[in-house]
Design a protein around this motif. Structure first.
Motif, PDB file in Angstrom:
ATOM      1  N   PHE A   7       0.835  -1.204   0.000  1.00  0.00           N
ATOM      2  CA  PHE A   7       0.000   0.000   0.000  1.00  0.00           C
ATOM      3  C   PHE A   7       0.867   1.250   0.000  1.00  0.00           C
ATOM      4  O   PHE A   7       1.631   1.487   0.932  1.00  0.00           O
ATOM      5  CB  PHE A   7      -0.911   0.051   1.222  1.00  0.00           C
ATOM      6  CG  PHE A   7      -2.107  -0.861   1.175  1.00  0.00           C
ATOM      7  CD1 PHE A   7      -2.402  -1.637   0.078  1.00  0.00           C
ATOM      8  CD2 PHE A   7      -2.951  -0.929   2.265  1.00  0.00           C
ATOM      9  CE1 PHE A   7      -3.511  -2.470   0.058  1.00  0.00           C
ATOM     10  CE2 PHE A   7      -4.063  -1.758   2.257  1.00  0.00           C
ATOM     11  CZ  PHE A   7      -4.341  -2.529   1.154  1.00  0.00           C
ATOM     12  N   ALA A   8       0.717   2.055  -1.050  1.00  0.00           N
ATOM     13  CA  ALA A   8       1.398   3.348  -1.154  1.00  0.00           C
ATOM     14  C   ALA A   8       0.394   4.351  -1.728  1.00  0.00           C
ATOM     15  O   ALA A   8       0.538   4.807  -2.854  1.00  0.00           O
ATOM     16  CB  ALA A   8       2.628   3.241  -2.030  1.00  0.00           C
ATOM     17  N   PRO A   9      -0.659   4.670  -0.950  1.00  0.00           N
ATOM     18  CA  PRO A   9      -1.719   5.519  -1.490  1.00  0.00           C
ATOM     19  C   PRO A   9      -1.215   6.910  -1.866  1.00  0.00           C
ATOM     20  O   PRO A   9      -0.515   7.559  -1.089  1.00  0.00           O
ATOM     21  CB  PRO A   9      -2.748   5.588  -0.360  1.00  0.00           C
ATOM     22  CG  PRO A   9      -2.108   5.025   0.851  1.00  0.00           C
ATOM     23  CD  PRO A   9      -0.895   4.284   0.429  1.00  0.00           C
ATOM     24  N   GLY A  13      -8.124   9.877  -0.800  1.00  0.00           N
ATOM     25  CA  GLY A  13      -9.174   9.002  -1.311  1.00  0.00           C
ATOM     26  C   GLY A  13      -8.682   7.582  -1.525  1.00  0.00           C
ATOM     27  O   GLY A  13      -9.372   6.611  -1.191  1.00  0.00           O
ATOM     28  N   ALA A  14      -7.484   7.445  -2.081  1.00  0.00           N
ATOM     29  CA  ALA A  14      -6.907   6.112  -2.300  1.00  0.00           C
ATOM     30  C   ALA A  14      -6.634   5.423  -0.962  1.00  0.00           C
ATOM     31  O   ALA A  14      -6.872   4.225  -0.814  1.00  0.00           O
ATOM     32  CB  ALA A  14      -5.632   6.206  -3.116  1.00  0.00           C
ATOM     33  N   ALA A  15      -6.142   6.183   0.021  1.00  0.00           N
ATOM     34  CA  ALA A  15      -5.894   5.603   1.345  1.00  0.00           C
ATOM     35  C   ALA A  15      -7.196   5.118   1.960  1.00  0.00           C
ATOM     36  O   ALA A  15      -7.268   4.013   2.506  1.00  0.00           O
ATOM     37  CB  ALA A  15      -5.224   6.636   2.260  1.00  0.00           C
ATOM     38  N   PRO A 102       2.415  10.556  -0.001  1.00  0.00           N
ATOM     39  CA  PRO A 102       2.045  11.727  -0.793  1.00  0.00           C
ATOM     40  C   PRO A 102       0.735  12.378  -0.339  1.00  0.00           C
ATOM     41  O   PRO A 102       0.582  13.598  -0.429  1.00  0.00           O
ATOM     42  CB  PRO A 102       1.897  11.179  -2.216  1.00  0.00           C
ATOM     43  CG  PRO A 102       2.687   9.924  -2.223  1.00  0.00           C
ATOM     44  CD  PRO A 102       2.594   9.374  -0.835  1.00  0.00           C
ATOM     45  N   ALA A 103      -0.194  11.576   0.170  1.00  0.00           N
ATOM     46  CA  ALA A 103      -1.489  12.101   0.609  1.00  0.00           C
ATOM     47  C   ALA A 103      -1.321  13.152   1.703  1.00  0.00           C
ATOM     48  O   ALA A 103      -2.144  14.044   1.850  1.00  0.00           O
ATOM     49  CB  ALA A 103      -2.387  10.966   1.100  1.00  0.00           C
ATOM     50  N   ALA A 104      -0.246  13.058   2.469  1.00  0.00           N
ATOM     51  CA  ALA A 104       0.002  13.997   3.563  1.00  0.00           C
ATOM     52  C   ALA A 104       1.285  14.799   3.342  1.00  0.00           C
ATOM     53  O   ALA A 104       1.702  15.546   4.223  1.00  0.00           O
ATOM     54  CB  ALA A 104       0.097  13.242   4.883  1.00  0.00           C
ATOM     55  N   ARG A 133      -4.203   7.464  10.339  1.00  0.00           N
ATOM     56  CA  ARG A 133      -5.306   7.350  11.294  1.00  0.00           C
ATOM     57  C   ARG A 133      -6.351   8.450  11.068  1.00  0.00           C
ATOM     58  O   ARG A 133      -7.548   8.196  11.068  1.00  0.00           O
ATOM     59  CB  ARG A 133      -4.803   7.398  12.731  1.00  0.00           C
ATOM     60  CG  ARG A 133      -5.900   7.161  13.765  1.00  0.00           C
ATOM     61  CD  ARG A 133      -5.384   7.130  15.174  1.00  0.00           C
ATOM     62  NE  ARG A 133      -4.294   6.215  15.410  1.00  0.00           N
ATOM     63  CZ  ARG A 133      -4.421   4.904  15.595  1.00  0.00           C
ATOM     64  NH1 ARG A 133      -5.608   4.352  15.570  1.00  0.00           N
ATOM     65  NH2 ARG A 133      -3.369   4.149  15.824  1.00  0.00           N
ATOM     66  N   ASP A 134      -5.906   9.670  10.845  1.00  0.00           N
ATOM     67  CA  ASP A 134      -6.843  10.783  10.655  1.00  0.00           C
ATOM     68  C   ASP A 134      -7.436  10.828   9.246  1.00  0.00           C
ATOM     69  O   ASP A 134      -8.447  11.466   9.017  1.00  0.00           O
ATOM     70  CB  ASP A 134      -6.149  12.116  10.947  1.00  0.00           C
ATOM     71  CG  ASP A 134      -5.805  12.261  12.417  1.00  0.00           C
ATOM     72  OD1 ASP A 134      -6.452  11.599  13.262  1.00  0.00           O
ATOM     73  OD2 ASP A 134      -4.874  13.034  12.726  1.00  0.00           O
ATOM     74  N   ILE A 135      -6.798  10.161   8.296  1.00  0.00           N
ATOM     75  CA  ILE A 135      -7.278  10.162   6.908  1.00  0.00           C
ATOM     76  C   ILE A 135      -8.370   9.125   6.674  1.00  0.00           C
ATOM     77  O   ILE A 135      -9.353   9.386   6.015  1.00  0.00           O
ATOM     78  CB  ILE A 135      -6.106   9.902   5.934  1.00  0.00           C
ATOM     79  CG1 ILE A 135      -5.152  11.087   5.954  1.00  0.00           C
ATOM     80  CG2 ILE A 135      -6.621   9.637   4.520  1.00  0.00           C
ATOM     81  CD1 ILE A 135      -3.897  10.870   5.117  1.00  0.00           C
ATOM     82  N   VAL A 136      -8.147   7.934   7.232  1.00  0.00           N
ATOM     83  CA  VAL A 136      -9.070   6.831   6.948  1.00  0.00           C
ATOM     84  C   VAL A 136     -10.199   6.808   7.943  1.00  0.00           C
ATOM     85  O   VAL A 136     -11.234   6.270   7.733  1.00  0.00           O
ATOM     86  CB  VAL A 136      -8.351   5.479   6.882  1.00  0.00           C
ATOM     87  CG1 VAL A 136      -7.339   5.475   5.749  1.00  0.00           C
ATOM     88  CG2 VAL A 136      -7.677   5.113   8.193  1.00  0.00           C
TER      89      VAL A 136
END
Length: 136
Positions: A7-9, A13-15, A102-104, A133-136
């Protein structure tokens, strides 16, 4: 440099989607584990709560995060410009495990001398707690 995990979102959204995808797997793992522990229906109902399944989902997602391992020079060359970097461990060791999120726009890393598998597992939990934790 080596890659571990899958997993490398690239986006939040991907995460979130990958986290949702491991939900049914986590539920199955908990159910089969409870069977192996000979939980009857009543005990299963009392002990296997939503929090238990959520914890299994968190652990499963974290354990699948992509981690790179390599030398300090390889790590430094792989950090994208402008990303925030958090490194756990000593500056006096040769190897680094890292996760680029990258998402963060964040990179989390842990240094290690010999125990690569332990560094990977530790970093996966750190990355989940610090980034996802805060994204998903």
């Amino acid at each position: 440099m080596e890659t571990h995990g899958i997993f490398a979102p690239e986006t939040e959204g991907a995460a979130h989607e990958q986290y949702e995808d491991v939900g049914p797997v986590a539920q199955t793992v908990v159910k089969e584990t409870a069977k192996a522990m000979d939980f009857d229906r009543e005990e299963y109902g009392e002990r296997v709560t939503g929090d238990v399944i959520a914890t299994a989902r968190d652990a499963l997602f974290a354990s699948l995060l992509e981690i790179e391992t390599g030398t300090r020079d390889e790590f430094e060359a792989d950090v994208p410009d402008g990303f925030e970097v958090h490194v756990e461990g000593s500056e006096n060791v040769d190897n680094v495990a890292w996760h680029v999120a990258p998402a963060a726009e964040t990179v989390v890393a842990a240094t290690y001398q010999q125990k690569e598998d332990a560094a990977i597992a530790t970093l996966q939990r750190i990355a989940f707690g610090r980034v996802y934790r805060d994204i998903v």
